[in-house]
Design an enzyme around this catalytic site. Structure first.
Site, PDB file in Angstrom:
ATOM      1  N   ASP A 145       0.842  -1.065  -0.147  1.00 35.89           N
ATOM      2  CA  ASP A 145      -0.080  -0.044   0.038  1.00 35.89           C
ATOM      3  C   ASP A 145       0.851   1.290  -0.287  1.00 35.89           C
ATOM      4  OD1 ASP A 145      -1.444   2.343   0.918  1.00 35.89           O
ATOM      5  OD2 ASP A 145      -2.738   1.037   2.000  1.00 35.89           O
ATOM      6  N   ILE A 146       1.144   1.627  -1.315  1.00 32.66           N
ATOM      7  CA  ILE A 146       1.992   2.985  -1.298  1.00 32.66           C
ATOM      8  C   ILE A 146       1.319   4.285  -1.304  1.00 32.66           C
ATOM      9  CG2 ILE A 146       3.817   4.208  -2.803  1.00 32.66           C
ATOM     10  CD1 ILE A 146       3.915   0.356  -3.908  1.00 32.66           C
ATOM     11  N   GLU A 147       1.228   4.694  -0.857  1.00 30.08           N
ATOM     12  CA  GLU A 147       1.176   6.430  -0.493  1.00 30.08           C
ATOM     13  C   GLU A 147       1.460   7.753   0.184  1.00 30.08           C
ATOM     14  OE1 GLU A 147      -3.584   6.317   1.635  1.00 30.08           O
ATOM     15  OE2 GLU A 147      -3.016   4.007   1.853  1.00 30.08           O
ATOM     16  N   GLY A 148       0.991   8.379   0.182  1.00 32.23           N
ATOM     17  CA  GLY A 148       1.147  10.025   0.938  1.00 32.23           C
ATOM     18  C   GLY A 148       3.115  10.257   0.138  1.00 32.23           C
TER      19      GLY A 148
END
Length: 468
Positions: free
Chosen positions: A288-291
């Site tokens: 989960d890759i975000e920010g």
């Protein structure tokens, strides 16, 4: 996923701050010089063998009456075998001999205590030699562990119940893929009042995505509370599998430090991913890759390279990328993450889109989720050059049920529409954030409640109708 999604990190750090295993790995630390040589023994144990390779570990025992500061274990492999990934030690290889030294976060072995480090070997053949602090390991004759080996008390033990490279023997679906796996905030399950099996029985769902493994230093950690090497939640995972389901462990999220950001080398990063895969015998992982993580070229490249190596060491491991999305498709940063994975050689199973928090409150969030799936399918076609059907099969979709952080609403009718569309177009995966919110079916804080009129587990039962 986005803001309310990751309240688990706040919850966990407030409720369980000093839990065994959440120890950070000091950066750029060096191993202390071994002292009190002799009196240490080491035993080799093969945990699993899949023909083209095996997983094993060494257990180092301090038989003295005093702590031993620093250890160095050297072992040779036959020409038919080559060392792959490793964990819980710093390992170098030269001239067919691998030398493992204590990690910086565990510099000593107390009197009468044990330490362990594990590794993957590509090929066949047990170690042909072994010394610990320069003397014979003693008692290190190769042994084969039983297939249901129980974990020891040592904090670094991580025997999987099945080899990490073994395909599912009872796949949840005929395609051999997990098709429906709602996210579960594992911080809300850490008090033991609810289990994954109970959630599944109530919601007709067999499989779950478990959130989130982040980092404490360059060290995998369940939301800064539990070291996965201690196999926290493993009993619950075993219960899910006993009923024909499975789990994806999700790394990252919107809060905390993702491992690719914390680890400064590909080798260290791969070892941390491997430690989690091995601890639970995983067939599926999710990133989960975000920010900030979704826009950092250095960590994107490091992650992609480590994932490709991890997949090579664990044939059959399915990897999904969970990325932010707009109705118009993945952001430019998210699309770069997909391209990076492809270029690094990752055999990507899914691009799972976070169909939520568009900043368009008042619009139909079910229609926007469907539009986002279509747009992402087109982007995948542009990257992979595949057909509509193949591209749809690479798309997963994860809305935030009920009221979103931006006050948009994804309701029960939206869920039915999305599942119908997903079935009609045979996409690869459906999920939602988050199962405890569905169970509670309440009004209140967004990390606990959907804030719409619903029965407990009503969303779960709708999403369980996805058949691929």
């Amino acid at each position: 996923m986005q803001r309310s999604r990751l309240r688990l990190a706040i919850y966990a750090s407030a409720a369980v701050v000093a839990v065994a295993g959440g120890v950070g790995l000091a950066a750029a630390a060096t191993n202390p010089a071994p002292t009190a040589a002799g009196a240490l023994s080491a035993t080799f144990t093969k945990e699993s063998d899949w023909g083209t390779g095996y997983q094993a570990h060494y257990t180092i025992t301090n038989g003295t009456g005093a702590a031993v500061n620093g250890w160095s274990l050297a072992f040779g492999l036959p020409a038919s075998a080559k060392l792959g990934s490793f964990w819980d030690a710093n390992v170098t290889t030269a001239g067919g001999v691998s030398t493992a030294k204590n990690p910086a976060y565990a510099p000593s072995i107390a009197a009468g205590a044990k330490a362990e480090f594990g590794f993957i070997v590509n090929g066949s053949g047990a170690p042909t030699s072994c010394t610990i602090n320069g003397v014979s390991c003693g008692g290190s004759a190769p042994t084969t562990a039983p297939t249901t080996k129980a974990p020891t008390a040592a904090p670094t033990t991580k025997p999987p119940t099945t080899p990490p490279t073994t395909p599912p023997t009872t796949p949840p679906a005929s395609s051999g893929r997990v098709l429906v796996a709602p996210y579960v905030d594992m911080g809300l399950l850490s008090n033991g009042t609810t289990t994954l099996a109970q959630l599944g029985t109530s919601g007709n769902v067999k499989s779950y995505s478990l959130a989130f493994v982040t980092s404490t230093g360059c060290k995998a950690s369940w939301f800064n509370a539990f070291d996965p090497r201690t196999q926290q939640f493993k009993d619950q995972i075993d219960a899910v599998r006993a009923k024909g389901g499975d789990v994806k462990v999700s790394f990252g999220g919107a809060t905390g430090i993702e491992l690719a950001q914390a680890c400064t080398s590909v080798t260290a990063l791969q070892a941390e991913y491997q430690a989690v895969v091995s601890a639970y015998g995983l067939k599926y992982i999710d990133l989960d890759i975000e920010g900030a993580a979704v826009a950092d070229p250095t960590t994107i490249a490091r992650r992609s390279t480590a994932l490709a190596a991890l997949q090579k060491a664990n044939p059959g491991l399915k990897i999904s990328l969970t990325l932010p999305v707009l109705p118009e498709g993945l952001t430019a940063d998210g699309l770069n993450v997909v391209r990076s994975a492809k270029n690094a050689g990752v055999d990507l199973d899914l691009v799972n889109i976070m169909a939520m928090d568009y900043g368009r409150a008042g619009q139909d969030y079910g229609d926007l989720a469907i539009q986002a799936v279509k747009s992402t399918k087109d982007q995948i076609k542009s990257v992979y050059g595949n057909s509509d059907a193949a591209a749809f099969k690479m798309v997963g979709v994860t809305p935030m049920i009920g009221v979103n952080d931006d006050q948009g609403v994804f309701g029960l009718a939206d869920a039915r529409d999305l599942v119908a569309f997903a079935n009609q177009n045979h996409i690869g995966f459906v999920s939602f954030w988050e199962t405890n919110r569905d169970k509670n079916a309440c009004n209140g804080a967004l990390f606990q409640c959907t804030n719409i009129a619903q029965s407990p587990f009503e969303f779960s039962k709708i999403f369980a109708g996805f058949t691929g």
